[in-house]
Design an enzyme around this catalytic site. Structure first.
Site, short mmCIF file in Angstrom:
data_model
loop_
_atom_site.label_atom_id
_atom_site.label_comp_id
_atom_site.label_asym_id
_atom_site.label_seq_id
_atom_site.Cartn_x
_atom_site.Cartn_y
_atom_site.Cartn_z
N GLY A 67 0.81 -1.21 0.00
CA GLY A 67 0.00 0.00 0.00
C GLY A 67 0.84 1.26 0.00
N THR A 69 2.29 3.21 -2.49
CA THR A 69 1.92 4.29 -3.39
C THR A 69 0.65 4.98 -2.92
OG1 THR A 69 2.96 3.14 -5.25
CG2 THR A 69 1.34 4.85 -5.79
N HIS A 137 11.78 1.51 1.49
CA HIS A 137 11.39 0.12 1.78
C HIS A 137 12.37 -0.54 2.76
CE1 HIS A 137 8.05 -0.06 -0.85
NE2 HIS A 137 8.71 -0.11 -1.99
N LEU A 257 -8.28 9.30 -3.92
CA LEU A 257 -7.50 8.11 -3.55
C LEU A 257 -8.20 6.80 -3.89
CD1 LEU A 257 -6.23 9.27 -0.04
CD2 LEU A 257 -4.88 9.17 -2.15
N ARG A 294 -3.11 -3.57 -10.02
CA ARG A 294 -3.87 -4.66 -10.62
C ARG A 294 -5.32 -4.70 -10.15
NH1 ARG A 294 -3.03 -9.52 -9.61
NH2 ARG A 294 -2.31 -9.12 -7.48
#
Length: 328
Positions: A67, A69, A137, A257, A294
């Site tokens: 999650g 982005t 990350h 969003l 996706r």
């Protein structure tokens, strides 16, 4: 000084990484403090550890495909008073990725108005003027010392997602963005053996969970909660960033969003990056039809994972989380 250990090509996992997960920009792997990283990380790991952190920095930290982005766009819009016009600039320009070095240059795409990036992402971020928004990350133990020690007022928002959905999403992502050429069974083996980049997954999550419980400048959120009640999470994040939104503003931001909005938004859907990878032959032709965003569903793993796979996943999760008060 950080210590690095090469992932041996002689082990089963090392052979799998070498045969399925190397390419022109991903030439091998190392471990640093037990964390699996591309070998080019060695070139700038110390720069990251020692980089300056400003008190007004905003960091979004996460394991990949949890999650990130979505959270970045939410955080940036809240911190910038819902300036949707400025948000038309591509997200990596507004919210650069700390450990993406060298920093890819998307300026050759005529449909984009991207800035002239430095070659090195760490240098680029260090040179930014004004308030910085930084994506990472890296696990907590590999972030800059100032963040680890708590000697800064910089804000951190950490987002996570259940490991099964994370694994499936990361698998598709790696075909598009990371040069992976294997099938899902091979990727699953890498994931469960802590041999994908930024793994171990559970160490990543639980370390941030422990820090968030002790420090007010760290907010811990879950993808599943964002899907269930995005408005509530927006309000939490706004409070964390010392911002106040009206109900109407929350509703407007929720629409911005929404999955369909994010997927169709050229500033956030990373089609520019996929086009770049296609043009530079970094994606196998059979995976070129994939999308960065996706489905965005919770529980999508159920359509992919067989009972036999679940029987591998669940004991792994129980072992890794034993003694922790964390759960999804």
């Amino acid at each position: 000084m950080l210590q690095f250990e090469s992932v041996s090509d002689e082990t089963e996992i090392g052979k799998l990484l070498r045969s399925k997960f190397t390419c022109s920009f991903r030439t091998g792997y190392v471990r640093c403090k037990g964390v699996c990283m591309p070998e080019y990380y060695v070139n700038f790991a110390e720069d990251i550890i020692n980089m300056d952190v400003r008190d007004d920095d905003v960091w979004v930290c996460s394991f990949p495909k949890t999650g990130t982005t979505w959270t970045q766009e939410m955080v940036w819009c809240i911190a910038n008073d819902l300036d949707f016009e400025a948000a038309k600039e591509i997200l990596p320009a507004r919210f650069p990725f700390l450990e993406l070095t060298p920093l890819f240059d998307y300026r050759n795409n005529p449909n984009l108005d991207a800035p002239d990036f430095e070659e090195n992402s760490v240098v680029h971020i260090q040179n930014l003027k004004g308030r910085r928004f930084i994506k990472a990350h890296l696990p907590f133990k590999l972030l800059p010392k100032k963040l680890q020690s708590g000697t800064t007022n910089a804000k951190i928002i950490y987002v996570t997602r259940n490991p099964k959905d994370t694994c499936v999403s990361y698998y598709h992502h790696c075909h598009l963005m990371e040069g992976y050429r294997g099938d899902f069974d091979d990727f699953l083996k890498l994931f469960l053996n802590d041999a994908v980049c930024f793994a171990p997954y559970w160490d990543h999550v639980l370390e941030f969970w422990a820090v968030a419980k002790k420090r007010d400048n760290v907010l811990f959120i879950k993808y599943e909660d964002m899907k269930k009640d995005l408005g509530s999470i927006i309000t939490q994040v706004a409070t964390h960033l010392d911002k106040s939104l009206t109900d109407d503003q929350v509703d407007i931001l929720k629409q911005h969003l929404s999955f369909e909005s994010m997927k169709s938004n050229p500033a956030t859907n990373y089609e520019f990056a996929i086009d770049f990878n296609k043009e530079n032959k970094l994606i196998d032709d059979k995976f070129c039809a994939g999308k960065f965003m996706r489905s965005g569903q919770v529980g999508g793993w159920k359509a992919v994972m067989t009972p036999e796979i679940v029987e591998q996943f669940d004991p792994w999760t129980r072992t890794k989380t034993k003694g922790s008060d964390f759960s999804f």
